[in-house]
Every structure is written in C-alpha cells, then in structure tokens.
Design a protein around this motif. Structure first.
Motif, PDB file in Angstrom:
ATOM      1  N   GLN A 124      -4.450 -42.908 -31.586  1.00  0.00           N
ATOM      2  CA  GLN A 124      -4.459 -43.926 -32.631  1.00  0.00           C
ATOM      3  C   GLN A 124      -5.652 -44.846 -32.419  1.00  0.00           C
ATOM      4  OE1 GLN A 124      -1.743 -47.387 -32.207  1.00  0.00           O
ATOM      5  NE2 GLN A 124      -0.691 -46.121 -30.647  1.00  0.00           N
ATOM      6  N   MET A 125      -6.125 -45.459 -33.509  1.00  0.00           N
ATOM      7  CA  MET A 125      -7.227 -46.412 -33.415  1.00  0.00           C
ATOM      8  C   MET A 125      -7.161 -47.371 -34.588  1.00  0.00           C
ATOM      9  SD  MET A 125     -10.360 -43.790 -34.409  1.00  0.00           S
ATOM     10  CE  MET A 125     -11.582 -44.909 -33.747  1.00  0.00           C
ATOM     11  N   THR A 126      -7.876 -48.487 -34.474  1.00  0.00           N
ATOM     12  CA  THR A 126      -7.848 -49.521 -35.499  1.00  0.00           C
ATOM     13  C   THR A 126      -9.247 -50.043 -35.766  1.00  0.00           C
ATOM     14  OG1 THR A 126      -7.395 -51.186 -33.802  1.00  0.00           O
ATOM     15  CG2 THR A 126      -5.502 -50.295 -34.996  1.00  0.00           C
ATOM     16  N   ALA A 127      -9.442 -50.564 -36.992  1.00  0.00           N
ATOM     17  CA  ALA A 127     -10.670 -51.259 -37.377  1.00  0.00           C
ATOM     18  C   ALA A 127     -10.257 -52.487 -38.176  1.00  0.00           C
ATOM     19  CB  ALA A 127     -11.583 -50.355 -38.199  1.00  0.00           C
ATOM     20  N   HIS A 128     -10.677 -53.680 -37.719  1.00  0.00           N
ATOM     21  CA  HIS A 128     -10.248 -54.936 -38.326  1.00  0.00           C
ATOM     22  C   HIS A 128     -11.349 -55.484 -39.233  1.00  0.00           C
ATOM     23  CE1 HIS A 128      -7.121 -54.771 -35.257  1.00  0.00           C
ATOM     24  NE2 HIS A 128      -8.074 -54.609 -34.357  1.00  0.00           N
ATOM     25  N   LEU A 129     -11.031 -55.694 -40.501  1.00  0.00           N
ATOM     26  CA  LEU A 129     -11.963 -56.271 -41.466  1.00  0.00           C
ATOM     27  C   LEU A 129     -11.758 -57.779 -41.481  1.00  0.00           C
ATOM     28  CD1 LEU A 129     -14.070 -55.877 -43.702  1.00  0.00           C
ATOM     29  CD2 LEU A 129     -12.177 -55.581 -45.317  1.00  0.00           C
ATOM     30  N   LYS A 130     -12.769 -58.536 -41.018  1.00  0.00           N
ATOM     31  CA  LYS A 130     -12.635 -59.984 -40.853  1.00  0.00           C
ATOM     32  C   LYS A 130     -13.384 -60.775 -41.924  1.00  0.00           C
ATOM     33  CE  LYS A 130     -12.791 -61.262 -36.503  1.00  0.00           C
ATOM     34  NZ  LYS A 130     -13.274 -61.487 -35.114  1.00  0.00           N
ATOM     35  N   ALA A 131     -13.959 -60.098 -42.899  1.00  0.00           N
ATOM     36  CA  ALA A 131     -14.756 -60.770 -43.933  1.00  0.00           C
ATOM     37  C   ALA A 131     -13.861 -61.508 -44.922  1.00  0.00           C
ATOM     38  CB  ALA A 131     -15.621 -59.752 -44.664  1.00  0.00           C
ATOM     39  N   GLU A 132     -14.411 -62.559 -45.529  1.00  0.00           N
ATOM     40  CA  GLU A 132     -13.725 -63.233 -46.625  1.00  0.00           C
ATOM     41  C   GLU A 132     -13.899 -62.386 -47.881  1.00  0.00           C
ATOM     42  OE1 GLU A 132     -14.864 -67.241 -47.174  1.00  0.00           O
ATOM     43  OE2 GLU A 132     -14.499 -67.850 -45.091  1.00  0.00           O
ATOM     44  N   LEU A 133     -12.798 -61.953 -48.443  1.00  0.00           N
ATOM     45  CA  LEU A 133     -12.850 -60.974 -49.522  1.00  0.00           C
ATOM     46  C   LEU A 133     -12.954 -61.651 -50.877  1.00  0.00           C
ATOM     47  CD1 LEU A 133     -10.128 -58.489 -48.261  1.00  0.00           C
ATOM     48  CD2 LEU A 133     -12.592 -58.475 -47.834  1.00  0.00           C
ATOM     49  N   PRO A 134     -13.830 -61.152 -51.760  1.00  0.00           N
ATOM     50  CA  PRO A 134     -13.930 -61.684 -53.123  1.00  0.00           C
ATOM     51  C   PRO A 134     -12.755 -61.224 -53.969  1.00  0.00           C
ATOM     52  CG  PRO A 134     -15.401 -59.804 -52.845  1.00  0.00           C
ATOM     53  CD  PRO A 134     -14.819 -60.097 -51.497  1.00  0.00           C
ATOM     54  N   ASP A 139     -18.675 -58.374 -39.534  1.00  0.00           N
ATOM     55  CA  ASP A 139     -17.318 -58.733 -39.963  1.00  0.00           C
ATOM     56  C   ASP A 139     -16.321 -57.604 -39.745  1.00  0.00           C
ATOM     57  OD1 ASP A 139     -18.173 -61.266 -40.868  1.00  0.00           O
ATOM     58  OD2 ASP A 139     -18.828 -60.403 -42.767  1.00  0.00           O
ATOM     59  N   VAL A 140     -16.625 -56.658 -38.852  1.00  0.00           N
ATOM     60  CA  VAL A 140     -15.704 -55.584 -38.508  1.00  0.00           C
ATOM     61  C   VAL A 140     -15.562 -55.532 -36.987  1.00  0.00           C
ATOM     62  CG1 VAL A 140     -15.287 -53.100 -38.519  1.00  0.00           C
ATOM     63  CG2 VAL A 140     -16.215 -54.214 -40.557  1.00  0.00           C
ATOM     64  N   GLU A 141     -14.330 -55.557 -36.529  1.00  0.00           N
ATOM     65  CA  GLU A 141     -14.054 -55.468 -35.090  1.00  0.00           C
ATOM     66  C   GLU A 141     -13.276 -54.188 -34.809  1.00  0.00           C
ATOM     67  OE1 GLU A 141     -11.395 -57.767 -31.681  1.00  0.00           O
ATOM     68  OE2 GLU A 141     -12.046 -58.862 -33.472  1.00  0.00           O
ATOM     69  N   MET A 142     -13.827 -53.360 -33.920  1.00  0.00           N
ATOM     70  CA  MET A 142     -13.199 -52.086 -33.606  1.00  0.00           C
ATOM     71  C   MET A 142     -12.203 -52.242 -32.456  1.00  0.00           C
ATOM     72  SD  MET A 142     -14.239 -49.923 -35.762  1.00  0.00           S
ATOM     73  CE  MET A 142     -13.353 -48.601 -34.950  1.00  0.00           C
ATOM     74  N   GLY A 143     -11.045 -51.604 -32.600  1.00  0.00           N
ATOM     75  CA  GLY A 143     -10.087 -51.547 -31.506  1.00  0.00           C
ATOM     76  C   GLY A 143     -10.322 -50.303 -30.659  1.00  0.00           C
ATOM     77  N   GLU A 144      -9.584 -50.182 -29.559  1.00  0.00           N
ATOM     78  CA  GLU A 144      -9.724 -49.036 -28.682  1.00  0.00           C
ATOM     79  C   GLU A 144      -9.027 -47.812 -29.273  1.00  0.00           C
ATOM     80  OE1 GLU A 144      -9.977 -50.917 -24.213  1.00  0.00           O
ATOM     81  OE2 GLU A 144      -8.010 -50.459 -25.044  1.00  0.00           O
ATOM     82  N   THR A 145      -9.495 -46.644 -28.885  1.00  0.00           N
ATOM     83  CA  THR A 145      -8.791 -45.410 -29.198  1.00  0.00           C
ATOM     84  C   THR A 145      -7.766 -45.188 -28.101  1.00  0.00           C
ATOM     85  OG1 THR A 145     -10.757 -44.482 -30.260  1.00  0.00           O
ATOM     86  CG2 THR A 145      -9.008 -42.947 -29.647  1.00  0.00           C
ATOM     87  N   LEU A 146      -6.489 -45.176 -28.469  1.00  0.00           N
ATOM     88  CA  LEU A 146      -5.406 -45.142 -27.497  1.00  0.00           C
ATOM     89  C   LEU A 146      -4.555 -43.890 -27.667  1.00  0.00           C
ATOM     90  CD1 LEU A 146      -4.263 -48.865 -27.821  1.00  0.00           C
ATOM     91  CD2 LEU A 146      -5.772 -47.888 -26.078  1.00  0.00           C
ATOM     92  N   PRO A 147      -3.971 -43.400 -26.574  1.00  0.00           N
ATOM     93  CA  PRO A 147      -3.118 -42.207 -26.669  1.00  0.00           C
ATOM     94  C   PRO A 147      -1.721 -42.552 -27.147  1.00  0.00           C
ATOM     95  CG  PRO A 147      -3.285 -42.918 -24.396  1.00  0.00           C
ATOM     96  CD  PRO A 147      -4.188 -43.833 -25.182  1.00  0.00           C
ATOM     97  N   ASN A 148      -1.119 -41.656 -27.919  1.00  0.00           N
ATOM     98  CA  ASN A 148       0.286 -41.743 -28.279  1.00  0.00           C
ATOM     99  C   ASN A 148       1.110 -40.906 -27.306  1.00  0.00           C
ATOM    100  OD1 ASN A 148      -0.120 -43.378 -30.585  1.00  0.00           O
ATOM    101  ND2 ASN A 148      -0.658 -41.586 -31.813  1.00  0.00           N
ATOM    102  N   HIS A 149       2.428 -41.107 -27.326  1.00  0.00           N
ATOM    103  CA  HIS A 149       3.294 -40.400 -26.376  1.00  0.00           C
ATOM    104  C   HIS A 149       3.339 -38.905 -26.637  1.00  0.00           C
ATOM    105  CE1 HIS A 149       5.943 -40.795 -29.871  1.00  0.00           C
ATOM    106  NE2 HIS A 149       6.642 -39.804 -29.361  1.00  0.00           N
ATOM    107  N   ASP A 150       2.992 -38.457 -27.856  1.00  0.00           N
ATOM    108  CA  ASP A 150       3.083 -37.042 -28.195  1.00  0.00           C
ATOM    109  C   ASP A 150       1.767 -36.300 -28.017  1.00  0.00           C
ATOM    110  OD1 ASP A 150       1.661 -38.210 -30.230  1.00  0.00           O
ATOM    111  OD2 ASP A 150       2.899 -37.424 -31.863  1.00  0.00           O
TER     112      ASP A 150
END
Length: 377
Positions: free
Chosen positions: A258-268, A243-254
C-alpha cells in the motif's frame, strides 16, 4: 542509504516489465530496546519478505510454502540455516560493540544494520549490482564497492575499519564471490521455485481520504503487487511536484503493498475537473486514474455527520411512532368504553331489565309458553 525505517524505500518510475530481480538480507542488532530482539535478519526477493531469523526464537523460518520444495531434505536444510545464523549472530554482536567503541558509546539505545545482496538481470543472466552496506543509528556508515573491491567510509568513525578491510584481500575476494556467485545462485533458485508467486500481478483498490474539510486529500492505494509502482497527483494533465507529500510504500499482511500521496494544495472551485490521482504498476499497461470527486472522498467528519443525521432521523421516527401508538391507544380505550356503556344496566333500575338479546335470538320462554298452553276460547 538510510536503512532504519524498516528498509522500505519508495520507488518512482515510468517503465514496465521489470527484468532486474534482487535478493537482499537485512541484519539488525540493537541495544536497550524493550520487547525487541537483540538480533534479527530478514530476507527479501524483489522486496517481498521470504525468510526470518531472530535471537528470541533462534529459528530460521521460511515465509512461503513453495520454499520447502527447494531442497529434497528441507527440514535438515532449515536446521543448517538456523545454525549458520546463530553463528552470524555472535559475530554481528562483536562488530556492534566495536562500532559503539568507535563512537565512544557504552549504553543507551543504539542500532547497527547491514544490507547484503545482489541484483540479477534475467534476460542477460548477469549480476548487475551488489551490496554490503552498513549503517549505525540510522546513518550510513560503511559500504563495499563491487567494481573496485574497496570499502567506502561515509563517516569519520568508519575510516579505521575501511583501511583495515581494504588491506584484507581475502575478505574482499569473498564479498565479490558472494555477490556474483553465491547470492545470484540463490536468487535464480528462488525465482525458479517461487516465480509464480513472485511474478504475479494484483491490481489495487484506490480511495480518496480526508480527515477534515481543511486537511490534505489523501490518495490511498492498497492491495497491489509487485512492489515497483508509482503514485502521483496530476493537475490539468501535468504531474504535480509541489504541494504533494508522498507516504512510504508499506507491506500488507497478505503480501501485497500500500502507498499514499497527500495533496496539500488549496483547491479552486473547479478542482474536480482538473485534479486526478494516478497509479502505475510494473507489468501493467496504462494508468489507473481516480478523478477528484468530493462525493467520493471518505472523511471521518463526514462519517460522523452521517451518523448524527441517521441518529436524528431514527430518533424522530421513534417519536412519531410513539405518538401514533399513543393515539391508537386512546382510540381503542374510547371504543372499549362506548361498547361497555351500551351493554351495562341503566342507572337506578337495579335488576328490572336483563341484558337485551340480539334480535336474531328468539325468546325461549315465549316459545315454550305458546306450545304448552292452548289458546283461550
């Protein structure tokens, strides 16, 4: 290894204080891609872009000012690198046409990519790895194995090239020399001049994002350096893999990432006490943790609701203000009319009565009369 998506690969690890540094060059030639150079090459040290050349500008460019101090006559040095890349560009395009023939292709969108480089241990001063990897249309094609000095064919169309290059001893000796001597020499030189920039540490900003209440909750981390990092979700202190989808590690202009992690689980209902986003950065002791707090989640829908609420309050406030202004205007009109009625002549008397004076003002005619006429005897 798929080199197509901008040559950016996510690195997941749990150790700190890296001692392995890398120098990599990524060469790409393509066909029939609008507004895209036919050939370009970018250089990276520890996954930080340091140089670029492309077939449109025909100019080798350093990405950082400190690189100009690497050579005494750096202007002439960059000119030589520009000419070198112009020559490589022509060779690369010839190889591209050969690759298309191997796949029986004549037109259309196609791409040939090569990653060349080395990895160096700054503690042992040893070259621990090296690469000369080719990919075609985003798929691994051919790779040089440093230990055996042999080529590995990943696709059937690459076997002809493998057999030819395996028999070319001078070529294989060159690649060994390049990886262990030339590449490592330049990597050490770059680290010597740019170590302050390349070895710096910048901490990130962590945010929780959500498009709609039913969308996954995204942990977004930006502005961190170095590249080597780890981002993950924990539940009850245990790292989540499902239930976790990882995004790419991407460069910023400076120059940060940056990177992301998406939590897709149904939360209690008690999710806020159990879930947390964790970020680890190479060279930094301890975890950076953001606990799941619904009040802290930035949401487009919530922002729209807040805008509607603010607009509603603004409209309601405007209506109340207009009502108050109208009432004030009515009161002022009534006061004005009452004052006018007090000082206007009575109806039907014509000019028989003058407007009365205030009681403090004496009758000037009466005063003169009493002075000019003597009293009767």
């Amino acid at each position: 290894m798929n080199l197509l998506p901008l040559f950016v690969m996510a690195v997941q690890f749990r150790s700190v204080t890296p001692v392995i540094h890398t120098l990599k060059y990524f060469q790409t030639t393509s066909s029939d891609i609008p507004n895209f150079p036919d050939y370009f090459v970018v250089g990276h040290v520890d996954d930080v872009p340091i140089s670029r050349y492309d077939s449109k500008s025909r100019k080798f460019e350093a990405k950082h000012e400190w690189m100009n101090k690497m050579e005494t006559d750096f202007a002439h040095f960059w000119e030589r690198l520009t000419q070198y890349n112009i020559d490589i560009e022509q060779t690369f395009k010839v190889n591209f046409e050969i690759a298309k023939e191997r796949f029986n292709q004549t037109g259309g969108v196609h791409m040939l990519q090569v990653m060349t480089g080395c990895a160096w241990d700054d503690e042992t001063d040893e070259v621990v790895d090296g690469w000369e990897d080719l990919s075609y249309d985003g798929e691994d094609f051919l790779s040089f194995e440093l230990q055996t000095q042999r080529w590995i064919a990943i696709q059937q169309q690459a076997f002809g090239t493998k057999h030819k290059w395996d028999q070319w001893d001078n070529l294989n000796q060159y690649w060994k020399h390049y990886i262990t001597e030339i590449c490592s020499h330049w990597l050490k030189k770059l680290m010597s001049h740019g170590g302050g920039f390349l070895m710096r540490t910048e901490l990130p900003v962590m945010s929780l994002l959500q498009k709609t209440p039913s969308s996954p909750i995204t942990c977004h981390v930006t502005g961190f350096y170095p590249y080597k990092s780890a981002l993950f979700w924990r539940k009850d202190g245990t790292e989540l893999y499902e239930d976790v989808e990882m995004g790419e590690t991407l460069p910023n202009h400076d120059g940060t990432f940056q990177m992301t992690a998406h939590l897709k689980a149904e939360l209690p209902a008690d999710a806020e006490d159990r879930y947390e986003c964790v970020f680890q950065l190479s060279g930094v002791e301890g975890d950076m943790v953001t606990k799941l707090d619904r009040k802290l989640i930035l949401s487009n829908e919530r922002d729209r609701e807040e805008e509607v609420r603010k607009m509603t309050l603004a409209v309601a406030g405007s209506v109340v203000l207009l009502v108050l202004l109208a009432l004030l205007l009515v009161v002022l009109v009534m006061i004005y009319k009452r004052r006018q009625a007090k000082y206007m002549p009575a109806s039907g008397d014509g000019d028989s009565e003058l407007t009365p004076r205030p009681p403090s003002e004496p009758d000037s005619d009466a005063s003169l009369k009493s002075v000019s006429q003597p009293a009767s005897t």
